[in-house]
Design a protein around this motif. Structure first.
Motif, PDB file in Angstrom:
ATOM      1  N   VAL A 136      34.921  46.130  36.072  1.00 16.12           N
ATOM      2  CA  VAL A 136      35.708  47.139  36.664  1.00 16.12           C
ATOM      3  C   VAL A 136      36.653  46.623  37.452  1.00 16.12           C
ATOM      4  O   VAL A 136      36.156  46.341  38.865  1.00 16.12           O
ATOM      5  N   VAL A 137      38.125  46.815  37.400  1.00 17.05           N
ATOM      6  CA  VAL A 137      39.059  46.419  38.126  1.00 17.05           C
ATOM      7  C   VAL A 137      39.990  47.690  38.461  1.00 17.05           C
ATOM      8  O   VAL A 137      39.938  48.642  37.815  1.00 17.05           O
ATOM      9  N   GLY A 138      40.800  47.496  39.516  1.00 20.89           N
ATOM     10  CA  GLY A 138      41.877  48.434  39.974  1.00 20.89           C
ATOM     11  C   GLY A 138      42.790  48.279  38.989  1.00 20.89           C
ATOM     12  O   GLY A 138      43.055  47.412  38.078  1.00 20.89           O
ATOM     13  N   SER A 139      43.863  49.429  38.862  1.00 17.15           N
ATOM     14  CA  SER A 139      44.984  49.226  38.114  1.00 17.15           C
ATOM     15  C   SER A 139      45.672  47.849  38.323  1.00 17.15           C
ATOM     16  O   SER A 139      45.851  47.493  39.252  1.00 17.15           O
ATOM     17  N   GLY A 140      46.326  47.544  37.025  1.00 18.28           N
ATOM     18  CA  GLY A 140      47.057  46.309  37.306  1.00 18.28           C
ATOM     19  C   GLY A 140      46.029  45.048  37.187  1.00 18.28           C
ATOM     20  O   GLY A 140      46.551  44.102  37.539  1.00 18.28           O
ATOM     21  N   GLY A 141      44.829  45.123  37.191  1.00 17.70           N
ATOM     22  CA  GLY A 141      43.942  44.022  37.473  1.00 17.70           C
ATOM     23  C   GLY A 141      43.494  43.818  38.899  1.00 17.70           C
ATOM     24  O   GLY A 141      42.923  42.617  38.956  1.00 17.70           O
ATOM     25  N   ARG A 142      43.948  44.655  39.605  1.00 19.74           N
ATOM     26  CA  ARG A 142      43.558  44.581  41.133  1.00 19.74           C
ATOM     27  C   ARG A 142      42.224  44.376  41.304  1.00 19.74           C
ATOM     28  O   ARG A 142      41.289  45.157  40.863  1.00 19.74           O
ATOM     29  N   LEU A 143      41.643  43.164  42.325  1.00 20.83           N
ATOM     30  CA  LEU A 143      40.131  43.349  42.521  1.00 20.83           C
ATOM     31  C   LEU A 143      40.031  44.161  43.823  1.00 20.83           C
ATOM     32  O   LEU A 143      40.691  44.038  44.651  1.00 20.83           O
ATOM     33  N   THR A 144      39.111  45.341  43.386  1.00 18.21           N
ATOM     34  CA  THR A 144      38.826  46.174  44.517  1.00 18.21           C
ATOM     35  C   THR A 144      37.384  46.159  44.611  1.00 18.21           C
ATOM     36  O   THR A 144      36.724  45.601  44.160  1.00 18.21           O
ATOM     37  N   GLY A 145      36.934  47.098  45.501  1.00 24.50           N
ATOM     38  CA  GLY A 145      35.811  47.254  46.171  1.00 24.50           C
ATOM     39  C   GLY A 145      34.531  46.709  45.182  1.00 24.50           C
ATOM     40  O   GLY A 145      34.610  46.783  43.831  1.00 24.50           O
ATOM     41  N   TYR A 146      33.603  45.817  45.578  1.00 21.79           N
ATOM     42  CA  TYR A 146      32.380  45.320  45.231  1.00 21.79           C
ATOM     43  C   TYR A 146      31.275  45.160  45.869  1.00 21.79           C
ATOM     44  O   TYR A 146      31.574  44.966  47.171  1.00 21.79           O
ATOM     45  N   ALA A 147      30.149  45.821  45.618  1.00 26.26           N
ATOM     46  CA  ALA A 147      28.897  45.876  46.615  1.00 26.26           C
ATOM     47  C   ALA A 147      28.722  44.405  47.308  1.00 26.26           C
ATOM     48  O   ALA A 147      28.500  44.342  48.350  1.00 26.26           O
ATOM     49  N   GLY A 148      28.997  43.378  46.580  1.00 29.09           N
ATOM     50  CA  GLY A 148      28.917  42.138  47.260  1.00 29.09           C
ATOM     51  C   GLY A 148      29.984  41.454  47.669  1.00 29.09           C
ATOM     52  O   GLY A 148      30.174  40.344  48.128  1.00 29.09           O
ATOM     53  N   GLY A 149      31.153  42.171  47.658  1.00 29.53           N
ATOM     54  CA  GLY A 149      32.503  41.864  48.351  1.00 29.53           C
ATOM     55  C   GLY A 149      33.259  41.384  47.070  1.00 29.53           C
ATOM     56  O   GLY A 149      33.102  41.029  46.018  1.00 29.53           O
ATOM     57  N   VAL A 150      34.605  41.406  47.580  1.00 32.45           N
ATOM     58  CA  VAL A 150      35.658  40.841  46.459  1.00 32.45           C
ATOM     59  C   VAL A 150      35.567  39.368  46.265  1.00 32.45           C
ATOM     60  O   VAL A 150      35.701  39.085  45.032  1.00 32.45           O
ATOM     61  N   GLU A 151      34.988  38.649  46.938  1.00 32.75           N
ATOM     62  CA  GLU A 151      34.957  36.998  46.550  1.00 32.75           C
ATOM     63  C   GLU A 151      33.717  37.083  45.616  1.00 32.75           C
ATOM     64  O   GLU A 151      34.015  36.158  44.742  1.00 32.75           O
ATOM     65  N   ALA A 152      32.926  37.806  45.741  1.00 32.57           N
ATOM     66  CA  ALA A 152      31.671  37.705  44.655  1.00 32.57           C
ATOM     67  C   ALA A 152      32.147  38.363  43.424  1.00 32.57           C
ATOM     68  O   ALA A 152      31.864  37.699  42.290  1.00 32.57           O
ATOM     69  N   LYS A 153      32.967  39.350  43.429  1.00 38.80           N
ATOM     70  CA  LYS A 153      33.671  39.909  42.196  1.00 38.80           C
ATOM     71  C   LYS A 153      34.367  38.834  41.782  1.00 38.80           C
ATOM     72  O   LYS A 153      34.316  38.555  40.287  1.00 38.80           O
ATOM     73  N   ARG A 154      35.395  38.055  42.162  1.00 38.43           N
ATOM     74  CA  ARG A 154      36.151  37.064  41.678  1.00 38.43           C
ATOM     75  C   ARG A 154      35.308  36.011  41.023  1.00 38.43           C
ATOM     76  O   ARG A 154      35.532  35.582  40.120  1.00 38.43           O
TER      77      ARG A 154
END
Length: 181
Positions: free
Chosen positions: A148-166
């Motif tokens: 699940v990402v922010g509008s327009g595909g922005r990487l937003t909050g993740y418990a492990g950090g945005v780098e982990a989400k990426r």
């Protein structure tokens, strides 16, 4: 006075950092980026008592070991699914409803926005509540809130950090995840 059932805790090293795994005799109840203190507090809120692996039952150890194997296989790109038994007793009712449907609404390699997920859950005005529910996901990685990402595909909050989400999104899209986080 009734003694609460136990959940055994173990740290599991991954390319994303350390995940805390916790299991009862029946199921995995926690796979999170929580430190030990946070994990113990979460487990207590689920009417469980946290124990270390030296006090774990054989069933708890089997579930933790299986969860670790499945997380490793997933993060190495050898598996796309999790079959370890799961229990969402550590989630709020809305969080449970939200994370239970993630895999069917957003299968492997597919992303969606918080607003889209809220609409799919029949609560189109609840995008922020969905974000909060995902932030409390007790089975991170296993139940794919990273999709699940922010509008327009922005990487937003993740418990492990945005780098982990990426890393996770790159892995699922067939790209090359960042070598280290």
């Amino acid at each position: 006075m009734r003694t609460p059932p136990t959940a055994a805790l173990a740290a599991h090293r991954t390319p994303l950092g350390s995940l805390t795994l916790a299991a009862t005799d029946e199921a995995l109840v926690l796979c999170a980026f929580d430190d030990r203190e946070q994990a113990v507090a979460r487990i207590a809120r689920g009417d469980l008592t946290a124990v270390d692996t030296d006090a774990a039952t054989p069933a708890q150890l089997r579930i933790i070991e299986e969860a670790g194997r499945q997380v490793d296989a997933y993060l190495e790109g050898r598996s796309r699914t999790f079959t370890v038994p799961m229990d969402l007793r550590l989630a709020t009712p809305f969080s449970r409803t939200t994370v239970e449907r993630l895999d069917s609404l957003l299968p492997y390699g597919v992303t969606g926005t918080y607003a889209e997920l809220a609409a799919a859950l029949g609560r189109p005005r609840a995008a922020r509540a969905v974000g909060t529910a995902l932030g409390a996901n007790p089975l991170c990685v296993v139940l794919p809130c990273h999709r699940v990402v922010g509008s327009g595909g922005r990487l937003t909050g993740y418990a492990g950090g945005v780098e982990a989400k990426r890393f996770l999104l790159d892995l699922e899209s067939g790209g090359t995840p960042a070598a280290s986080l």
